[in-house]
Design an enzyme around this catalytic site. Structure first.
Site, mmCIF file in Angstrom:
data_model
loop_
_atom_site.group_PDB
_atom_site.id
_atom_site.type_symbol
_atom_site.label_atom_id
_atom_site.label_comp_id
_atom_site.label_asym_id
_atom_site.label_seq_id
_atom_site.Cartn_x
_atom_site.Cartn_y
_atom_site.Cartn_z
ATOM 1 N N ASP A 22 9.890 -0.348 -3.197
ATOM 2 C CA ASP A 22 10.168 -0.338 -1.749
ATOM 3 C C ASP A 22 10.675 -1.718 -1.341
ATOM 4 O O ASP A 22 11.399 -1.866 -0.359
ATOM 5 C CB ASP A 22 8.886 -0.050 -0.949
ATOM 6 C CG ASP A 22 8.316 1.328 -1.212
ATOM 7 O OD1 ASP A 22 9.091 2.234 -1.585
ATOM 8 O OD2 ASP A 22 7.092 1.485 -1.075
ATOM 9 N N ASP A 62 3.041 15.580 5.294
ATOM 10 C CA ASP A 62 2.842 14.175 5.719
ATOM 11 C C ASP A 62 3.081 14.009 7.228
ATOM 12 O O ASP A 62 3.727 13.059 7.666
ATOM 13 C CB ASP A 62 3.774 13.237 4.941
ATOM 14 C CG ASP A 62 3.367 13.119 3.466
ATOM 15 O OD1 ASP A 62 4.231 12.702 2.661
ATOM 16 O OD2 ASP A 62 2.213 13.441 3.141
ATOM 17 N N LYS A 71 -3.287 14.779 -6.046
ATOM 18 C CA LYS A 71 -2.387 15.723 -5.372
ATOM 19 C C LYS A 71 -2.209 16.905 -6.305
ATOM 20 O O LYS A 71 -2.038 16.737 -7.509
ATOM 21 C CB LYS A 71 -1.036 15.075 -5.067
ATOM 22 C CG LYS A 71 -0.109 15.937 -4.209
ATOM 23 C CD LYS A 71 1.194 15.223 -3.874
ATOM 24 C CE LYS A 71 2.107 16.073 -2.998
ATOM 25 N NZ LYS A 71 3.395 15.396 -2.701
ATOM 26 N N MET A 113 -2.793 -3.177 0.405
ATOM 27 C CA MET A 113 -2.671 -2.255 -0.723
ATOM 28 C C MET A 113 -1.275 -2.298 -1.299
ATOM 29 O O MET A 113 -0.290 -2.433 -0.575
ATOM 30 C CB MET A 113 -3.041 -0.828 -0.265
ATOM 31 C CG MET A 113 -2.961 0.242 -1.345
ATOM 32 S SD MET A 113 -1.328 1.019 -1.494
ATOM 33 C CE MET A 113 -1.467 2.305 -0.274
ATOM 34 N N ASP A 130 4.200 19.238 0.922
ATOM 35 C CA ASP A 130 3.555 18.029 1.447
ATOM 36 C C ASP A 130 4.237 17.594 2.750
ATOM 37 O O ASP A 130 5.295 16.995 2.745
ATOM 38 C CB ASP A 130 3.687 16.919 0.397
ATOM 39 C CG ASP A 130 2.808 15.720 0.727
ATOM 40 O OD1 ASP A 130 2.871 14.736 -0.026
ATOM 41 O OD2 ASP A 130 2.059 15.779 1.727
ATOM 42 N N ASP A 135 -5.571 7.856 2.692
ATOM 43 C CA ASP A 135 -4.236 8.146 3.245
ATOM 44 C C ASP A 135 -4.389 9.176 4.356
ATOM 45 O O ASP A 135 -4.694 10.355 4.094
ATOM 46 C CB ASP A 135 -3.328 8.721 2.148
ATOM 47 C CG ASP A 135 -2.658 7.627 1.337
ATOM 48 O OD1 ASP A 135 -1.851 7.955 0.437
ATOM 49 O OD2 ASP A 135 -2.958 6.441 1.594
ATOM 50 N N HIS A 140 5.214 0.291 -2.487
ATOM 51 C CA HIS A 140 5.489 0.471 -3.909
ATOM 52 C C HIS A 140 6.349 -0.724 -4.299
ATOM 53 O O HIS A 140 7.107 -1.233 -3.470
ATOM 54 C CB HIS A 140 6.307 1.735 -4.164
ATOM 55 C CG HIS A 140 5.701 2.996 -3.688
ATOM 56 N ND1 HIS A 140 5.832 3.461 -2.390
ATOM 57 C CD2 HIS A 140 4.953 3.911 -4.332
ATOM 58 C CE1 HIS A 140 5.210 4.618 -2.270
ATOM 59 N NE2 HIS A 140 4.666 4.916 -3.419
ATOM 60 N N HIS A 197 -2.941 16.209 0.854
ATOM 61 C CA HIS A 197 -3.032 16.672 -0.541
ATOM 62 C C HIS A 197 -4.203 17.618 -0.750
ATOM 63 O O HIS A 197 -4.069 18.633 -1.446
ATOM 64 C CB HIS A 197 -3.104 15.480 -1.494
ATOM 65 C CG HIS A 197 -1.898 14.597 -1.414
ATOM 66 N ND1 HIS A 197 -1.780 13.422 -2.102
ATOM 67 C CD2 HIS A 197 -0.745 14.728 -0.697
ATOM 68 C CE1 HIS A 197 -0.604 12.873 -1.828
ATOM 69 N NE2 HIS A 197 0.034 13.636 -0.984
ATOM 70 N N ASP A 240 -0.258 7.484 5.617
ATOM 71 C CA ASP A 240 0.799 7.819 4.659
ATOM 72 C C ASP A 240 1.518 9.047 5.209
ATOM 73 O O ASP A 240 1.257 10.183 4.786
ATOM 74 C CB ASP A 240 0.209 8.095 3.280
ATOM 75 C CG ASP A 240 1.327 8.293 2.261
ATOM 76 O OD1 ASP A 240 1.021 8.643 1.113
ATOM 77 O OD2 ASP A 240 2.498 8.129 2.623
ATOM 78 N N GLU A 300 -5.924 11.744 0.133
ATOM 79 C CA GLU A 300 -4.960 11.969 1.225
ATOM 80 C C GLU A 300 -5.223 13.318 1.870
ATOM 81 O O GLU A 300 -5.350 14.337 1.169
ATOM 82 C CB GLU A 300 -3.522 11.918 0.720
ATOM 83 C CG GLU A 300 -2.513 12.216 1.829
ATOM 84 C CD GLU A 300 -1.067 12.000 1.455
ATOM 85 O OE1 GLU A 300 -0.739 10.962 0.869
ATOM 86 O OE2 GLU A 300 -0.256 12.907 1.728
ATOM 87 N N GLU A 334 -5.049 8.487 -6.424
ATOM 88 C CA GLU A 334 -4.689 9.402 -5.335
ATOM 89 C C GLU A 334 -4.358 10.773 -5.904
ATOM 90 O O GLU A 334 -3.319 10.971 -6.526
ATOM 91 C CB GLU A 334 -3.505 8.884 -4.541
ATOM 92 C CG GLU A 334 -3.104 9.835 -3.424
ATOM 93 C CD GLU A 334 -2.028 9.292 -2.543
ATOM 94 O OE1 GLU A 334 -1.845 8.053 -2.545
ATOM 95 O OE2 GLU A 334 -1.351 10.069 -1.877
HETATM 96 C C1 DIG Z 1 2.274 9.861 -1.704
HETATM 97 O O1 DIG Z 1 1.253 10.527 -1.022
HETATM 98 C C2 DIG Z 1 1.726 8.643 -2.388
HETATM 99 C C3 DIG Z 1 2.780 7.604 -2.643
HETATM 100 O O2 DIG Z 1 3.511 7.465 -1.456
HETATM 101 C C4 DIG Z 1 1.979 6.367 -2.878
HETATM 102 O O3 DIG Z 1 1.920 6.137 -4.245
HETATM 103 C C5 DIG Z 1 0.600 6.661 -2.365
HETATM 104 C C6 DIG Z 1 0.089 5.497 -1.572
HETATM 105 O O4 DIG Z 1 -0.412 5.853 -0.353
HETATM 106 N N1 DIG Z 1 0.729 7.913 -1.635
HETATM 107 MN MN MN Z 2 -0.381 9.277 -0.153
HETATM 108 MN MN MN Z 3 1.543 13.199 0.885
#
Ligand code: DIG
Ligand code: MN
Ligand code: MN
Length: 388
Positions: A58, A258, A184, A89, A256, A246, A55, A221, A288, A218, A182
């Site tokens: 970051d 992860d 969610k 990315m 979430d 992701d 990001h 998600h 991710d 993802e 993405e």
């Molecule tokens: C969270 O699942 C999101 C953020 O971390 C980011 O914008 C995106 C990129 O992988 N995943």
């Molecule tokens: Mn993600």
């Molecule tokens: Mn996530």
């Protein structure tokens, strides 16, 4: 035993925010010191990753001066040059700062919407400067706690207006960049717009430049929504929209998590890797995910190595599934076709309709037919358990 050492051709990537996660959660403070982006790049090189994603904030703090920004980017680029790590990315942090507490592109405040566009254009410039070819949009704050606060219809229009503007910005600047939405379903908002792969695919079709926009699905998600991730990415692939992915893991119906790739739903991870490899997916394998809060940075490195090793082990298992004579015999049996109804493929005709209406079917016999799915799934499980 094969070699499960990650190599550049595997295209394994991690976000700065993943291995750099300091272990803070809603109920506890950070448990790890914050590493600098340069330190993270060197850690990723050490564990064998190919790329790093980010990001904007970051890398560059939201309140950095232009001179500070340039210095930070210069040092980061040097770390990339020193390690050979690439940046496939990039994305924008449109969710952390309080200004986005009610959304970014869908905020009720036009000043916030305008600032979100400005921030994203600058973040796109940064991503392109670092070599990114995919730009992700995760609308973490684009949603509601109460639908009294805003119109879902108006929010969709605002999201579309923002993406149309940004697609035009990329085209106007001649950037070689494609967008990946993405989805969610919730968290941090109670309900997030564009909650699943399916809803995002429908939304993309309404944009001015749908060819520029795809998906970054993802695992966690879709699992949060209790959905089958393989089915979601198969639909995205069929639509030519699997621009990025992701990878992580997640129990259904939880916040979430992860988790490390393959650490929870191993069979689902197997079928996912099999699909990506069978299809010849050429994009990044982006993890991710983040290490447990219990870990120190040696544990974080074990987490990162585990993501990549599990992917490579499952890739080998997929090749063995495809080559297993007993499994393949069952697959052939299941998909037997003597060509009797091949006239139905290739679209409709009046003759085909008349011919089909004249056909007779032994419905009871077809209903009685036994399908060897228990046997096939058991062979799959035994392959995963390492006994075949
Ligand atoms: C969270 O699942 C999101 C953020 O971390 C980011 O914008 C995106 C990129 O992988 N995943
Ligand atoms: Mn993600
Ligand atoms: Mn996530």
């Amino acid at each position: 035993m094969s070699d499960y050492t990650p190599k550049p051709e595997h295209k394994f990537t991690f976000g700065l925010w993943t291995v750099g996660n300091v272990g803070r959660d809603p109920f506890g403070e950070a448990v790890r010191h914050r590493m600098s982006p340069v330190e993270i790049v060197h850690m990723l090189a050490e564990v064998g990753a190919w790329g790093v994603n980010l990001h904007d904030n970051d890398l560059v703090p939201i309140d950095a001066t232009p001179a500070e920004r340039d210095q930070i980017v210069r040092e980061f680029k040097q770390a990339l040059a020193d390690t050979g790590i690439v940046v496939p990315m990039a994305t924008t942090n449109l969710f952390y700062d309080p200004i986005f507490k009610d959304g970014a592109f869908t905020s009720n405040d036009p000043r916030v919407r305008a600032y979100a566009l400005q921030k994203t254009m600058r973040a796109i410039d940064l991503g392109v400067e670092l070599g990114a070819k995919v730009y992700v949009f995760w609308g973490g704050r684009e949603g509601t706690e109460t639908d009294a606060s805003k119109s879902a219809l108006e929010s969709g229009k605002r999201f579309r207006e923002a993406l149309n503007f940004l697609c035009a910005y990329v085209k106007d600047n001649g950037y070689d960049l494609k967008f990946a939405i993405e989805p969610k379903p919730n968290e941090p908002r109670s309900d997030i717009y564009l909650p699943t792969v399916g809803s995002a695919l429908g939304f993309i079709a309404t944009l001015d430049h749908p060819e520029m926009v795809g998906l970054n699905p993802e695992v966690a998600h879709e699992h949060m929504a209790g959905l089958n991730f393989l089915h979601a990415i198969a639909q995205a692939w069929d639509a030519g929209k699997l621009f990025h992915i992701d990878l992580n893991d997640q129990l259904f119906g939880r916040y979430d998590q992860d988790f490390r790739f393959g650490s929870v739903m191993l069979k689902q991870a197997f079928f996912l890797v099999k699909f990506l490899e069978d299809m010849g997916y050429e994009g990044s394998r982006h993890f991710d995910a983040h290490a447990y809060r219990t870990e120190d940075y040696e544990g974080v490195k074990a987490f990162a190595r585990g993501c990549m090793r599990t992917y490579l082990i499952l890739k080998e298992k997929a090749a063995r599934w495809n080559a297993d004579p007993e499994i393949q015999a069952l697959v052939q049996q299941i998909n037997a076709d003597d060509g009797t109804y091949s006239y139905l493929s290739g679209g409709y005709s009046k003759d085909k309709a008349e011919r089909l209406k004249a056909e007779s079917f032994d419905v009871p016999a077809l209903g009685k037919r036994g399908l060897p799915y228990e046997q096939l799934d058991q062979l799959t499980v035994e392959l995963l358990l390492g006994v075949r």
